[in-house]
Structures are given as C-alpha cells and as structure tokens.
Design a protein around this motif. Structure first.
Motif, PDB file in Angstrom:
ATOM      1  N   MET A  55       0.846  -1.207   0.000  1.00 19.02           N
ATOM      2  CA  MET A  55       0.000   0.000   0.000  1.00 19.02           C
ATOM      3  C   MET A  55       0.873   1.245   0.000  1.00 19.02           C
ATOM      4  O   MET A  55       0.883   2.009   0.969  1.00 19.02           O
ATOM      5  N   PRO A  56       1.641   1.462  -1.063  1.00 20.23           N
ATOM      6  CA  PRO A  56       2.521   2.634  -1.084  1.00 20.23           C
ATOM      7  C   PRO A  56       1.704   3.934  -1.102  1.00 20.23           C
ATOM      8  O   PRO A  56       0.599   3.950  -1.651  1.00 20.23           O
ATOM      9  N   PRO A  57       2.205   5.036  -0.520  1.00 20.20           N
ATOM     10  CA  PRO A  57       3.506   5.165   0.155  1.00 20.20           C
ATOM     11  C   PRO A  57       3.468   4.741   1.629  1.00 20.20           C
ATOM     12  O   PRO A  57       4.479   4.826   2.305  1.00 20.20           O
ATOM     13  N   SER A  58       2.299   4.285   2.121  1.00 15.29           N
ATOM     14  CA  SER A  58       2.220   3.843   3.511  1.00 15.29           C
ATOM     15  C   SER A  58       2.790   2.433   3.646  1.00 15.29           C
ATOM     16  O   SER A  58       2.983   1.719   2.657  1.00 15.29           O
ATOM     17  N   GLU A  59       3.043   2.048   4.903  1.00 15.52           N
ATOM     18  CA  GLU A  59       3.516   0.697   5.185  1.00 15.52           C
ATOM     19  C   GLU A  59       2.471  -0.047   6.004  1.00 15.52           C
ATOM     20  O   GLU A  59       1.802   0.535   6.838  1.00 15.52           O
ATOM     21  N   VAL A  60       2.347  -1.338   5.738  1.00 14.70           N
ATOM     22  CA  VAL A  60       1.518  -2.216   6.554  1.00 14.70           C
ATOM     23  C   VAL A  60       2.452  -2.947   7.511  1.00 14.70           C
ATOM     24  O   VAL A  60       3.448  -3.531   7.082  1.00 14.70           O
ATOM     25  N   ARG A  61       2.142  -2.905   8.803  1.00 14.70           N
ATOM     26  CA  ARG A  61       3.032  -3.493   9.799  1.00 14.70           C
ATOM     27  C   ARG A  61       3.206  -4.993   9.575  1.00 14.70           C
ATOM     28  O   ARG A  61       2.291  -5.685   9.121  1.00 14.70           O
ATOM     29  N   ALA A  62       4.381  -5.466   9.939  1.00 16.10           N
ATOM     30  CA  ALA A  62       4.683  -6.882   9.739  1.00 16.10           C
ATOM     31  C   ALA A  62       3.712  -7.769  10.507  1.00 16.10           C
ATOM     32  O   ALA A  62       3.319  -8.843  10.037  1.00 16.10           O
ATOM     33  N   GLY A  63       3.304  -7.331  11.708  1.00 17.61           N
ATOM     34  CA  GLY A  63       2.349  -8.111  12.488  1.00 17.61           C
ATOM     35  C   GLY A  63       0.997  -8.245  11.808  1.00 17.61           C
ATOM     36  O   GLY A  63       0.326  -9.269  11.954  1.00 17.61           O
ATOM     37  N   VAL A  64       0.591  -7.219  11.059  1.00 18.41           N
ATOM     38  CA  VAL A  64      -0.668  -7.292  10.312  1.00 18.41           C
ATOM     39  C   VAL A  64      -0.532  -8.286   9.162  1.00 18.41           C
ATOM     40  O   VAL A  64      -1.434  -9.088   8.897  1.00 18.41           O
ATOM     41  N   MET A  65       0.615  -8.259   8.484  1.00 20.06           N
ATOM     42  CA  MET A  65       0.820  -9.169   7.361  1.00 20.06           C
ATOM     43  C   MET A  65       0.839 -10.620   7.831  1.00 20.06           C
ATOM     44  O   MET A  65       0.249 -11.495   7.184  1.00 20.06           O
ATOM     45  N   THR A  66       1.505 -10.904   8.951  1.00 18.87           N
ATOM     46  CA  THR A  66       1.517 -12.284   9.446  1.00 18.87           C
ATOM     47  C   THR A  66       0.124 -12.719   9.888  1.00 18.87           C
ATOM     48  O   THR A  66      -0.239 -13.891   9.748  1.00 18.87           O
ATOM     49  N   ALA A  67      -0.660 -11.773  10.420  1.00 14.94           N
ATOM     50  CA  ALA A  67      -2.032 -12.113  10.818  1.00 14.94           C
ATOM     51  C   ALA A  67      -2.903 -12.414   9.602  1.00 14.94           C
ATOM     52  O   ALA A  67      -3.752 -13.313   9.646  1.00 14.94           O
ATOM     53  N   LEU A  68      -2.711 -11.671   8.514  1.00 14.06           N
ATOM     54  CA  LEU A  68      -3.486 -11.920   7.295  1.00 14.06           C
ATOM     55  C   LEU A  68      -3.214 -13.317   6.744  1.00 14.06           C
ATOM     56  O   LEU A  68      -4.102 -13.969   6.190  1.00 14.06           O
TER      57      LEU A  68
END
Length: 328
Positions: A296-309
């Motif tokens: 989701m440029p230019p924002s970042e998605v936190r690593a914890g959110v990605m692992t949860a997805l």
C-alpha cells in the motif's frame, strides 16, 4: 540436507529482498557498497545502514525466536493451536514492556526491554496452569480458551492505561500489531544473545521435551521428570518470546504457522524441527515485512498485520481439523 539447503536459499532470498525493496529501492550492488564503504552523504547508504540493516536484524531475531517458541509449545502441549501470540505469551511480554515504558519512559532502552521476560514468563505459566498443566491433562481446547481469556484481560488493561495516559498511544499502536519499523531503537545485540541462548537451550532439552510429548505416564517410564521438563520448556518460550517482543512487538500467528511447515521439512525430530523453525520463522517475518512496505505505497503495513493476514486462515484450517477430545 537438500531441504536444509532449500531453507537457507529461502532465507538468503528474504535477506536480499529485505535490503533492496522498499519506498526507496536499493540495488544489491549499492547495498554491498554501503556495507563495505559507508558514505554518510549518500542517501542510499544511509537508508541501508540506518534503516534496512536494523530491520533485517530485528526480523532475524524475532522470526527465529518465535519459530522456536511455537515449536516448543506445540510439541510440549501436543496442541497444533499453541502459539506465543494466541496463548497470551506475546501479550504478557508486550504488556510488561508497556508498563515499564509508561513508568520509566525510553521504551527502546535495554533496561525497559528486559521487562518483557518476566511478563512472558508469568503469562506462559498462567496459561499452562489454567490449561490443566499441573494436573497433566493439557488439552488444545482448554489451553486455547485460557490463552484467549488472558489475551482479553491484558488487552482491557492496556486500553485502560491508554485512556488514562494519552502519551502511551504510540506505544499502544506498537503493542496492537508488531512491527520492525522501530528496530534501530531496540537493544538488538542483547536480544540476539538472549534468543540464541534460548535456541541453544531448546536444542539441549529437545529429547526430554519429545519424551514429555508422549504423555506424563510414559515419559516417567522413560526416566523423564515432567515438572522439570515443563519448567525448562517454559524457560525456552520465555527467553525466545521476550527477545522477540523486545525488538519487534507482538507478532501474531508466526509461531502457529512455522512449526507445521518445519515438521514437513525436517521430519519428526525435534532438534531438526527447531533448526528448520528458526530459519523458516526468520524468512517468513522478513518476507512479511518486505511485502508490507510495497502493498500500500507510500504507507507501510506493519509486519504483524501481514503475518495475521496469512496466519488467520491457517488457524481456522488447523482448528477445523481438530476433533473433539484430540490433543494434537
């Protein structure tokens, strides 16, 4: 051996992507140049040394540590739903860190980060006791419910702190979803040593943990002392989870995803599983962090959110395969 080489190749790919991909792409050649001859006037070099390398180190520490902690928990409890995040151990460590940072400030200092260890130890002991560990009848449903209850309690306490102290809002965001963005301010060297110590200790007690997974009665017949082995396993979980939370916050579901995959790769030898879990956990967390930078440029998605997805659907899949009364 071939599977281990494949894991090492996967980790190497994760390392290259973690250093190269982001809002400011850096080629591998420039990355090597920054490591060999750092130039503080070169923006690419600054990005590499000040941002990417600390994030890489935090991902290696937290991913490897959580992979080991999740494997030990699942083998010890014979519960495929056991995970430091789902069972409240991450929450206990993060809650202790938040309390220390609120009381003393400077959340990145090693002295405050050390509070994650008593928090993780207390949470893991409470969940194990509530799940029937002292009676020797730990079950996946009971343990999961105990962890969910502890998670809910800690979340309500954290919310109460945030409502009273508005200055803790940034720390609350870090607590809700783990991230590698604050890696440069974390005690990486100290936590790396602690996580490595936890991993070595896990390898040392792996045969006893495997015997315990056969059941208390049978393990006693093999000469194992269940209480002592349980204490050793909880010490491993505490060291690894505390180190991971200190550098990356509570990364959810990583300890759930890694053990079954490591078991497929390494077979049913706990020592090989632990090695595979450390490599695979580090690689997956680095991939999740890298993907979060570009999704989701230019924002970042936190690593914890990605692992949860990724981990949420896997949790549902594992839960659906469990039969009533099953322990594994």
């Amino acid at each position: 051996m071939l599977r281990l080489l494949g894991l090492l190749a996967l980790l190497a790919l994760a390392l290259v992507l973690a250093l190269s991909v982001g809002a400011r792409p850096v080629t591998p050649a420039v990355a090597l140049e920054a490591l060999r001859a750092y130039d503080p006037t070169n923006p690419d070099h600054v990005t590499m040394v000040a941002i990417r390398l600390p994030r890489l180190a935090a991902g290696l520490i937290a991913g490897g540590a959580l992979g080991i902690a999740g494997t030990v928990m699942q083998v010890m409890t014979r519960n495929p739903l056991a995970d430091p995040g789902l069972l409240g151990v991450n929450s206990g460590a993060a809650f202790a860190l938040l309390i220390g940072a609120t009381a003393f400030g400077a959340a990145g200092e090693a002295s405050v980060a050390l509070l994650t260890f008593p928090g993780a130890a207390l949470a893991s002991a409470l969940v194990f006791i509530l799940g029937g560990g002292l009676r020797g009848d730990v079950g996946p449903v009971r343990l999961t419910l105990a962890g969910a209850a502890l998670n809910a309690l800690l979340l309500s306490l954290v919310t109460a702190i945030v409502l009273v102290r508005q200055d803790t809002l940034d720390m609350f965001r870090f607590w809700v979803a783990g991230s590698l963005t604050q890696a440069a301010s974390r005690p990486l060297a100290e936590m790396a040593l602690i996580a490595a110590g936890g991993g070595i200790f896990a390898l040392a007690v792996a045969p006893q943990i495997e015997a315990l997974s056969l059941g208390s009665a049978l393990s006693r017949g093999l000469g194992t002392k269940p209480r002592r082995v349980q204490a050793a396993a909880l010490a491993v979980v505490t060291l690894c989870t505390g180190a991971a939370v200190a550098v990356a916050g509570p990364i959810a579901f990583l300890g759930l995803m890694v053990p079954p995959l490591a078991r497929l790769i390494a077979g049913h030898s706990l020592r090989r599983e632990l090695i595979a879990s450390a490599l695979l956990g580090a690689a997956l967390l680095l991939f999740a962090d890298t993907l979060g930078r570009v999704v989701m440029p230019p924002s970042e998605v936190r690593a914890g959110v990605m692992t949860a997805l990724i981990g949420g659907p896997m949790f549902l899949w594992v839960a659906r395969r469990l039969r009533p009364g099953a322990t594994a």
